[in-house]
Write an enzyme that holds these catalytic residues in place. Structure first.
Site, PDB file in Angstrom:
ATOM      1  N   ASP A   1       0.598  -1.582   0.437  1.00  0.00           N
ATOM      2  CA  ASP A   1       0.260   0.268   0.455  1.00  0.00           C
ATOM      3  C   ASP A   1       0.825   1.657  -0.101  1.00  0.00           C
ATOM      4  O   ASP A   1       2.315   1.214   0.017  1.00  0.00           O
ATOM      5  CB  ASP A   1      -0.819  -0.126   1.400  1.00  0.00           C
ATOM      6  CG  ASP A   1      -1.882   1.434   1.602  1.00  0.00           C
ATOM      7  OD1 ASP A   1      -2.061   1.447   0.229  1.00  0.00           O
ATOM      8  OD2 ASP A   1      -1.306   1.573   3.277  1.00  0.00           O
ATOM      9  N   LEU A   2       0.185   2.400   0.033  1.00  0.00           N
ATOM     10  CA  LEU A   2       1.216   3.873  -0.252  1.00  0.00           C
ATOM     11  C   LEU A   2       0.859   4.458   0.726  1.00  0.00           C
ATOM     12  O   LEU A   2       1.803   4.447   1.473  1.00  0.00           O
ATOM     13  CB  LEU A   2       1.059   4.075  -1.700  1.00  0.00           C
ATOM     14  CG  LEU A   2       1.442   5.830  -1.692  1.00  0.00           C
ATOM     15  CD1 LEU A   2       2.994   5.469  -2.034  1.00  0.00           C
ATOM     16  CD2 LEU A   2       1.036   7.145  -3.109  1.00  0.00           C
ATOM     17  N   ASP A   3      -0.015   5.189   0.873  1.00  0.00           N
ATOM     18  CA  ASP A   3      -0.536   6.101   1.750  1.00  0.00           C
ATOM     19  C   ASP A   3      -0.430   5.314   3.366  1.00  0.00           C
ATOM     20  O   ASP A   3      -1.505   4.579   3.590  1.00  0.00           O
ATOM     21  CB  ASP A   3      -2.057   6.759   1.870  1.00  0.00           C
ATOM     22  CG  ASP A   3      -2.007   7.817   0.323  1.00  0.00           C
ATOM     23  OD1 ASP A   3      -1.017   8.668   0.376  1.00  0.00           O
ATOM     24  OD2 ASP A   3      -2.717   7.419  -0.275  1.00  0.00           O
TER      25      ASP A   3
ATOM     26  N   THR B   1       1.507   9.880   4.423  1.00  0.00           N
ATOM     27  CA  THR B   1       0.946  10.685   3.721  1.00  0.00           C
ATOM     28  C   THR B   1      -0.849  10.810   4.587  1.00  0.00           C
ATOM     29  O   THR B   1      -1.741  11.215   3.865  1.00  0.00           O
ATOM     30  CB  THR B   1       0.814  10.722   2.006  1.00  0.00           C
ATOM     31  OG1 THR B   1       0.242   9.245   2.145  1.00  0.00           O
ATOM     32  CG2 THR B   1       1.320  11.600   1.253  1.00  0.00           C
TER      33      THR B   1
ATOM     34  N   LYS C   1      -9.711   4.996   6.275  1.00  0.00           N
ATOM     35  CA  LYS C   1      -7.989   4.792   5.792  1.00  0.00           C
ATOM     36  C   LYS C   1      -8.632   3.412   4.611  1.00  0.00           C
ATOM     37  O   LYS C   1      -9.013   2.950   4.927  1.00  0.00           O
ATOM     38  CB  LYS C   1      -6.936   4.904   6.775  1.00  0.00           C
ATOM     39  CG  LYS C   1      -6.783   5.605   8.017  1.00  0.00           C
ATOM     40  CD  LYS C   1      -4.899   4.776   8.748  1.00  0.00           C
ATOM     41  CE  LYS C   1      -4.674   5.956   9.341  1.00  0.00           C
ATOM     42  NZ  LYS C   1      -3.687   5.694  10.864  1.00  0.00           N
TER      43      LYS C   1
ATOM     44  N   SER D   1      -2.465   0.539  -4.748  1.00  0.00           N
ATOM     45  CA  SER D   1      -3.188   2.113  -3.863  1.00  0.00           C
ATOM     46  C   SER D   1      -4.369   2.136  -4.353  1.00  0.00           C
ATOM     47  O   SER D   1      -5.049   2.107  -5.087  1.00  0.00           O
ATOM     48  CB  SER D   1      -1.997   2.807  -3.901  1.00  0.00           C
ATOM     49  OG  SER D   1      -2.864   3.586  -3.833  1.00  0.00           O
ATOM     50  N   ALA D   2      -4.723   2.868  -3.107  1.00  0.00           N
ATOM     51  CA  ALA D   2      -6.261   2.855  -3.472  1.00  0.00           C
ATOM     52  C   ALA D   2      -6.499   4.324  -3.880  1.00  0.00           C
ATOM     53  O   ALA D   2      -7.070   5.152  -4.538  1.00  0.00           O
ATOM     54  CB  ALA D   2      -7.735   3.298  -2.333  1.00  0.00           C
TER      55      ALA D   2
ATOM     56  N   LYS E   1     -11.273  -0.966  -1.504  1.00  0.00           N
ATOM     57  CA  LYS E   1     -10.347  -1.393  -0.492  1.00  0.00           C
ATOM     58  C   LYS E   1     -12.285  -1.327   0.290  1.00  0.00           C
ATOM     59  O   LYS E   1     -12.363  -0.145   0.643  1.00  0.00           O
ATOM     60  CB  LYS E   1      -9.150  -1.216  -0.043  1.00  0.00           C
ATOM     61  CG  LYS E   1      -8.066  -1.311  -0.672  1.00  0.00           C
ATOM     62  CD  LYS E   1      -7.149  -0.458  -0.013  1.00  0.00           C
ATOM     63  CE  LYS E   1      -5.762  -0.901  -1.059  1.00  0.00           C
ATOM     64  NZ  LYS E   1      -4.714  -0.082  -0.525  1.00  0.00           N
TER      65      LYS E   1
ATOM     66  N   GLU F   1       0.854  -3.179   4.255  1.00  0.00           N
ATOM     67  CA  GLU F   1      -1.131  -2.742   4.653  1.00  0.00           C
ATOM     68  C   GLU F   1      -1.213  -1.418   6.329  1.00  0.00           C
ATOM     69  O   GLU F   1      -0.596  -2.325   7.383  1.00  0.00           O
ATOM     70  CB  GLU F   1      -2.542  -3.347   4.389  1.00  0.00           C
ATOM     71  CG  GLU F   1      -3.186  -3.257   3.297  1.00  0.00           C
ATOM     72  CD  GLU F   1      -3.562  -1.913   2.734  1.00  0.00           C
ATOM     73  OE1 GLU F   1      -3.372  -0.796   3.893  1.00  0.00           O
ATOM     74  OE2 GLU F   1      -3.474  -1.184   2.010  1.00  0.00           O
ATOM     75  N   ASP F   2      -1.629  -0.902   6.033  1.00  0.00           N
ATOM     76  CA  ASP F   2      -1.446   0.017   7.817  1.00  0.00           C
ATOM     77  C   ASP F   2      -3.658   0.698   7.631  1.00  0.00           C
ATOM     78  O   ASP F   2      -3.763   0.950   8.643  1.00  0.00           O
ATOM     79  CB  ASP F   2      -1.351   1.517   7.636  1.00  0.00           C
ATOM     80  CG  ASP F   2      -1.673   2.742   6.393  1.00  0.00           C
ATOM     81  OD1 ASP F   2      -2.605   2.178   5.199  1.00  0.00           O
ATOM     82  OD2 ASP F   2      -2.041   3.758   6.924  1.00  0.00           O
TER      83      ASP F   2
HETATM   84  C1  BG6 Z   1      -5.315   5.669   0.312  1.00  0.00           C
HETATM   85  C2  BG6 Z   1      -5.818   6.795   1.807  1.00  0.00           C
HETATM   86  O1  BG6 Z   1      -4.381   5.479  -0.206  1.00  0.00           O
HETATM   87  O2  BG6 Z   1      -6.201   6.297  -1.186  1.00  0.00           O
HETATM   88  C3  BG6 Z   1      -6.793   7.393   1.846  1.00  0.00           C
HETATM   89  O3  BG6 Z   1      -5.818   5.750   2.775  1.00  0.00           O
HETATM   90  C4  BG6 Z   1      -7.501   7.832   0.312  1.00  0.00           C
HETATM   91  O4  BG6 Z   1      -6.815   8.023   2.476  1.00  0.00           O
HETATM   92  C5  BG6 Z   1      -7.272   6.808  -0.518  1.00  0.00           C
HETATM   93  O5  BG6 Z   1      -8.932   8.592   0.498  1.00  0.00           O
HETATM   94  C6  BG6 Z   1      -7.499   7.846  -2.059  1.00  0.00           C
HETATM   95  O6  BG6 Z   1      -7.032   8.685  -2.177  1.00  0.00           O
HETATM   96  P1  BG6 Z   1      -6.680  10.016  -2.875  1.00  0.00           P
HETATM   97  O7  BG6 Z   1      -5.392  10.717  -3.115  1.00  0.00           O
HETATM   98  O8  BG6 Z   1      -6.979   9.494  -4.776  1.00  0.00           O
HETATM   99  O9  BG6 Z   1      -7.736  10.816  -2.774  1.00  0.00           O
HETATM  100 MG    MG Z   2      -2.837   2.833   3.228  1.00  0.00          MG
END
Ligand code: BG6
Ligand code: MG
Length: 218
Positions: A9-11, A17, A45, A114-115, A145, A169-170
């Site tokens: 996962d990224l964030d 972030t 998240k 990542s989402a 997710k 994953e966090d």
């Molecule tokens: C996830 C974050 O990685 O991405 C969420 O944990 C976020 O908080 C989701 O809503 C979507 O991200 P973005 O950058 O497309 O708004």
């Molecule tokens: Mg995350």
């Protein structure tokens, strides 16, 4: 050598972030007179932008027009982008580069799952794009997710069966997605939040090279 698929996962896993998403949502919610707690934030998240706003509106018992909904999503993203505009390699979380290097040395396929629709921008900013064999993000999926879609596409792109994939994953939603995909879930954060993960570590400094080797060999 055995090959496993390592999906990150990224964030909140690779970069710090998650705090910027929280700040941007909190500000937006406040403008609608909706307060939400850090505990409720855990439920945001890993969750897509659309789904996050739906949840916040539900907590505040608010219904809004589709036009305002779109407008608010745009505002949240602008705010978030202003936070990340200054990002550089210093925001890579501790020991992430070490773990990526170990995986590279051991020739293990690595993918992002990542989402976020901002994932590619962020990876470029922190200079990590070339560390990934595949990048699957919010632009590539239709289901957010905890649906496993993002991880299943990631596995396919690196040609590894889901049961041979390991996901870092966090988020509560992301660990559920990994488990549903029949992958090994590794929670990055606290056990009290991510108790449904197969393993939980506070951060990557707790993940030894030997542990990575054992994941590859087993
Ligand atoms: C996830 C974050 O990685 O991405 C969420 O944990 C976020 O908080 C989701 O809503 C979507 O991200 P973005 O950058 O497309 O708004
Ligand atoms: Mg995350």
């Amino acid at each position: 050598m055995n090959k496993k698929g390592f999906i990150f996962d990224l964030d909140g896993v690779i970069v710090d972030t998650a705090k910027y998403h929280f700040l941007a949502w909190k500000e937006l919610a406040k403008s609608l007179d909706i307060e939400f707690t850090e505990e409720e934030n855990e439920q945001l998240k890993g969750v897509s932008r659309v789904r996050s706003l739906e949840k916040i509106l539900a907590w505040g018992n608010k219904t809004i027009s589709e036009e305002l909904f779109q407008d608010l999503m745009g505002k949240k993203n602008e705010e978030y982008l202003s936070y990340i505009s200054e990002m550089d390699e210093n925001e890579i979380l501790p020991d992430v580069p070490r773990v990526l290097n170990v995986l590279k040395e051991k020739q293990q396929p690595i993918s992002l799952g990542s989402a976020s629709k901002n994932a590619r921008t962020i990876l470029e900013r922190v200079n990590l794009k070339s560390s990934f064999d595949a990048i699957v993000d919010g632009n590539d999926v239709s289901k957010a997710k905890p649906d496993p879609e993002v991880f299943l596409i990631a596995a396919k792109q690196i040609n590894i069966k889901p049961e041979d994939c390991i996901v870092f994953e966090d988020s509560v939603a992301g660990v559920t997605a990994a488990n549903t995909a029949n992958m090994i879930s590794i929670g990055i954060g606290s056990k009290s939040v991510l108790g449904h993960a197969k393993y939980v570590f506070k951060n990557f400094t707790e993940i030894s090279d030997d542990f990575i080797t054992s994941l590859i060999e087993n």
